[in-house]
Design an enzyme around this catalytic site. Structure first.
Site, PDB file in Angstrom:
ATOM      1  CD  GLU A 253      -8.114 -56.327 105.231  1.00 54.39           C
ATOM      2  OE1 GLU A 253      -7.193 -55.955 104.487  1.00 54.39           O
ATOM      3  OE2 GLU A 253      -8.126 -57.445 105.771  1.00 54.39           O
TER       4      GLU A 253
ATOM      5  CG  LEU B 150     -23.887 -71.735 113.403  1.00 47.61           C
ATOM      6  CD1 LEU B 150     -23.971 -73.252 113.317  1.00 47.61           C
ATOM      7  CD2 LEU B 150     -25.207 -71.106 112.939  1.00 47.61           C
TER       8      LEU B 150
ATOM      9  CG  ASN C 279     -18.904 -58.013 105.895  1.00 42.96           C
ATOM     10  OD1 ASN C 279     -18.174 -58.944 106.200  1.00 42.96           O
ATOM     11  ND2 ASN C 279     -18.552 -56.756 106.031  1.00 42.96           N
TER      12      ASN C 279
ATOM     13  CB  THR D  81     -16.632 -52.169 102.518  1.00 45.31           C
ATOM     14  OG1 THR D  81     -15.699 -52.945 103.273  1.00 45.31           O
ATOM     15  CG2 THR D  81     -17.766 -53.065 102.025  1.00 45.31           C
TER      16      THR D  81
ATOM     17  CD  GLU E 138     -13.208 -52.709 114.380  1.00 45.45           C
ATOM     18  OE1 GLU E 138     -13.519 -52.479 115.557  1.00 45.45           O
ATOM     19  OE2 GLU E 138     -13.582 -52.018 113.415  1.00 45.45           O
TER      20      GLU E 138
ATOM     21  CG  LEU F  78      -8.997 -56.043 108.966  1.00 49.95           C
ATOM     22  CD1 LEU F  78      -9.764 -55.469 110.129  1.00 49.95           C
ATOM     23  CD2 LEU F  78      -7.648 -55.385 108.847  1.00 49.95           C
TER      24      LEU F  78
ATOM     25  CB  CYS G  49     -18.064 -54.212 108.948  1.00 47.83           C
ATOM     26  SG  CYS G  49     -16.464 -53.412 108.775  1.00 47.83           S
TER      27      CYS G  49
HETATM   28  N1  LIG Z   1     -13.151 -51.898 110.664  1.00 44.52           N
HETATM   29  C1  LIG Z   1     -13.235 -53.090 110.126  1.00 44.52           C
HETATM   30  O1  LIG Z   1     -13.277 -54.100 110.815  1.00 44.52           O
HETATM   31  C2  LIG Z   1     -13.269 -53.270 108.632  1.00 44.52           C
HETATM   32  C3  LIG Z   1     -13.054 -54.555 108.086  1.00 44.52           C
HETATM   33  C4  LIG Z   1     -13.099 -54.703 106.711  1.00 44.52           C
HETATM   34  C5  LIG Z   1     -13.381 -53.607 105.891  1.00 44.52           C
HETATM   35  N2  LIG Z   1     -13.613 -52.387 106.460  1.00 44.52           N
HETATM   36  C6  LIG Z   1     -13.884 -51.268 105.556  1.00 44.52           C
HETATM   37  O2  LIG Z   1     -12.687 -50.502 105.419  1.00 44.52           O
HETATM   38  C7  LIG Z   1     -12.998 -49.107 105.349  1.00 44.52           C
HETATM   39  C8  LIG Z   1     -12.314 -48.368 106.481  1.00 44.52           C
HETATM   40  O3  LIG Z   1     -12.846 -48.828 107.686  1.00 44.52           O
HETATM   41  P1  LIG Z   1     -12.202 -48.425 109.092  1.00 44.52           P
HETATM   42  O4  LIG Z   1     -12.944 -49.161 110.122  1.00 44.52           O
HETATM   43  O5  LIG Z   1     -10.730 -48.550 109.006  1.00 44.52           O
HETATM   44  O6  LIG Z   1     -12.601 -46.867 109.131  1.00 44.52           O
HETATM   45  P2  LIG Z   1     -12.109 -45.758 110.140  1.00 44.52           P
HETATM   46  O7  LIG Z   1     -13.187 -44.771 110.249  1.00 44.52           O
HETATM   47  O8  LIG Z   1     -11.552 -46.402 111.376  1.00 44.52           O
HETATM   48  O9  LIG Z   1     -10.866 -45.095 109.377  1.00 44.52           O
HETATM   49  C9  LIG Z   1     -10.977 -44.323 108.209  1.00 44.52           C
HETATM   50  C10 LIG Z   1      -9.873 -43.302 108.230  1.00 44.52           C
HETATM   51  O10 LIG Z   1      -9.847 -42.613 106.965  1.00 44.52           O
HETATM   52  C11 LIG Z   1      -9.539 -41.259 107.216  1.00 44.52           C
HETATM   53  N3  LIG Z   1      -9.897 -40.455 106.046  1.00 44.52           N
HETATM   54  C12 LIG Z   1     -11.123 -40.054 105.630  1.00 44.52           C
HETATM   55  N4  LIG Z   1     -11.014 -39.372 104.477  1.00 44.52           N
HETATM   56  C13 LIG Z   1      -9.693 -39.340 104.154  1.00 44.52           C
HETATM   57  C14 LIG Z   1      -8.937 -38.803 103.068  1.00 44.52           C
HETATM   58  N5  LIG Z   1      -9.517 -38.139 102.083  1.00 44.52           N
HETATM   59  N6  LIG Z   1      -7.592 -38.963 103.069  1.00 44.52           N
HETATM   60  C15 LIG Z   1      -6.986 -39.640 104.079  1.00 44.52           C
HETATM   61  N7  LIG Z   1      -7.638 -40.187 105.117  1.00 44.52           N
HETATM   62  C16 LIG Z   1      -8.971 -40.028 105.153  1.00 44.52           C
HETATM   63  C17 LIG Z   1     -10.313 -40.944 108.481  1.00 44.52           C
HETATM   64  O11 LIG Z   1      -9.800 -39.786 109.105  1.00 44.52           O
HETATM   65  C18 LIG Z   1     -10.054 -42.212 109.299  1.00 44.52           C
HETATM   66  O12 LIG Z   1      -8.886 -42.125 110.076  1.00 44.52           O
HETATM   67  C19 LIG Z   1     -14.517 -49.016 105.380  1.00 44.52           C
HETATM   68  O13 LIG Z   1     -15.006 -48.993 104.072  1.00 44.52           O
HETATM   69  C20 LIG Z   1     -14.911 -50.303 106.065  1.00 44.52           C
HETATM   70  O14 LIG Z   1     -16.204 -50.720 105.696  1.00 44.52           O
HETATM   71  C21 LIG Z   1     -13.551 -52.186 107.799  1.00 44.52           C
END
Ligand SMILES: NC(=O)c1ccc[n+]([C@@H]2O[C@H](COP(=O)([O-])OP(=O)(O)OC[C@H]3O[C@@H](n4cnc5c(N)ncnc54)[C@H](O)[C@@H]3O)[C@@H](O)[C@H]2O)c1
Length: 436
Positions: A144, A245, A203, A121, A148, A146, A255
């Site tokens: 994305e 709600l 969001n 994001t 959690e 999804l 997020c």
């Molecule tokens: N968690 C959610 O529910 C969700 C839902 C939709 C969107 N998002 C978005 O998706 C993105 C990821 O979220 P997340 O919750 O999976 O994050 P997270 O912190 O769980 O995972 C991120 C991963 O990226 C790795 N990383 C960092 N720099 C890197 C690099 N240069 N090369 C390879 N790996 C690297 C980290 O080690 C970590 O394992 C964010 O922008 C978040 O806002 C998250």
């Protein structure tokens, strides 16, 4: 690397990346996934699942042959053309999105016919700035959505898939669209900036809905109405809808807090004051703290009192503690002089180190032993199944603040509890609202 079943690259295997990798493998694709944390990659390569997410372990095990986990960017770039970037974009101290990990991924790309597919994001304008810095690197925004706790299900059955590509990158957008077509959700093709805004706006809207119903709940408490009934009546209006709600002690997680703040800051940086989001954030902060007042109403000063927190994760079916309401609540209770004891079915390991001075217990009943009050923080199903009469007998005072309006208040009162929900009428026994 141009056949229909070309390997897919995933960069960053946290919640989004690991679910994306596992689900694409389940759809029959070979996936090469890279992360910079060696322990994570080694654990995944050994067949261990690094996060708690229903159904994920099974997918990883079933598709192990199609999944490669590596720390080596060279290996990924050699084998994969479409690079799904799923790195974290946490908030900076200023409340903006920290794009340093995204920029480090871009810096790692050199040559080849790669396509950068942005699932992280990011603020609107990020894609345009990357395209300016790296002319000739095809760029697709594919945010994305999804959740959690239901991430695998959400990925496999999306409401919609948003694919943003600017002129010149339509072919790259088509390639991404083809991957998602088997899933059946509506595919929204648009430009990059609009795709980025769709994610942030979605969001922010959901967070607004939560803060709105929480304010309604607070008014319900003043006027003797029941927010569960109000939400049910509101949600049947198709223009409103029943989801999100459900009144409670506020949203948390990795997020909503950061994305709402990032959108507010993005607007501010462009000279626009997004007033509504300021209120959404403030309501959410205050909502967590209202629990303290509810406890004080019954106990007076909390100094020396023992308060049990049931649930620590920001929502059930996850061990994610990022921005969990329990963190603020525990600190506030300790600030009032209370001793805080806590139990969570899966998040205790993740919570260690985040909750200074909190005593952890191995079961709900153990946490409730000798407590002057309990607060239900996370609506884990096992709390609904608890023998509350037995639980009450173990407590010094059977007082419960149900921070998620999750339990049957009449049954709790029947079991001898003083029960406080959020915006619930005293007589109510109906679980409030509908699931988020
Ligand atoms: N968690 C959610 O529910 C969700 C839902 C939709 C969107 N998002 C978005 O998706 C993105 C990821 O979220 P997340 O919750 O999976 O994050 P997270 O912190 O769980 O995972 C991120 C991963 O990226 C790795 N990383 C960092 N720099 C890197 C690099 N240069 N090369 C390879 N790996 C690297 C980290 O080690 C970590 O394992 C964010 O922008 C978040 O806002 C998250």
């Amino acid at each position: 690397m141009t056949g229909e079943r070309e390997p897919i690259g995933v960069i960053g295997v946290g919640w989004v990346g690991l679910v994306t990798a596992a689900c694409f493998a389940e759809l029959g694709h070979e996936v090469i996934a890279r992360d910079i944390v060696p322990e994570k990659v080694e654990a995944l390569a050994r067949g261990e699942t690094t996060i708690h997410e229903p159904g994920l372990s099974e997918l990883l095990a079933r598709n192990a042959e199609r999944l490669t986990f590596t720390t080596d960017m060279g290996q990924l770039l050699e084998r994969a053309r479409l690079l799904f970037t799923c790195v974290d974009t946490p908030p900076t101290r200023s409340g903006d999105a920290d794009l340093s990990r995204v920029r480090s991924v871009v810096a790692d790309l050199s040559g080849g016919d790669h396509v950068l597919v942005m699932k992280s994001t990011v603020p609107a304008g990020t894609g345009a700035s990357i395209r300016r810095d790296r002319p000739g690197l095809p760029y697709v925004s594919c945010p994305e959505f999804l959740k959690e706790g239901t991430a695998v299900e959400d990925f496999m059955h999306p409401d919609r898939v948003v694919i943003g590509a600017d002129p010149g990158d339509e072919g790259a957008g088509d390639a991404v669209a083809r991957l998602y077509e088997p899933l059946g959700g509506e595919i929204v093709r648009t430009d990059v900036a609009s795709a980025e805004m769709i994610k942030l706006a979605s969001n922010a809207f959901l967070a607004t809905k939560i803060s709105f119903v929480n304010e309604i709940a607070n008014v319900c408490e003043e006027v003797g109405a029941d927010v569960g009934e109000v939400a049910r009546g509101m949600g049947l209006d198709q223009r409103i809808g029943p989801a999100f709600l459900r009144a409670g002690i506020g949203y948390g997680g990795s997020c909503f807090p950061k994305d709402v703040s990032a959108l507010k800051m993005l607007a501010g940086n462009s000279g626009y004051h997004f007033q509504l989001l300021g209120a959404v954030i403030e309501v959410n902060e205050l909502q967590k703290r209202r629990v303290v007042g509810k406890l004080q109403k019954h106990l007076g000063s909390l100094a020396g009192k023992r308060v049990a927190l049931l649930g620590l994760a920001f929502k059930p079916d996850t061990d994610d503690m990022r921005e969990a309401s329990s963190l603020v609540l525990a600190a506030r209770l300790q600030g009032e002089g209370a001793t805080v004891v806590a139990y969570d079915p899966v998040a205790v390991d993740a919570a260690q180190g985040l909750l200074d001075g909190v005593e952890f217990r191995a079961s709900a009943l153990e946490a409730l032993e000798g407590a002057d009050a309990a607060v239900l923080v996370t609506e884990w199903p096992e709390f609904a199944a608890l023998d509350w009469r037995k639980a009450g007998e173990r407590m010094t005072r059977p007082l419960l603040v149900d921070g998620r309006n999750f339990l049957d208040s009449a049954a709790l009162r029947e079991a001898g509890f003083e029960y406080e929900g959020i915006g619930r009428a005293v007589e109510s026994s109906v679980p409030a609202g509908t699931a988020e």
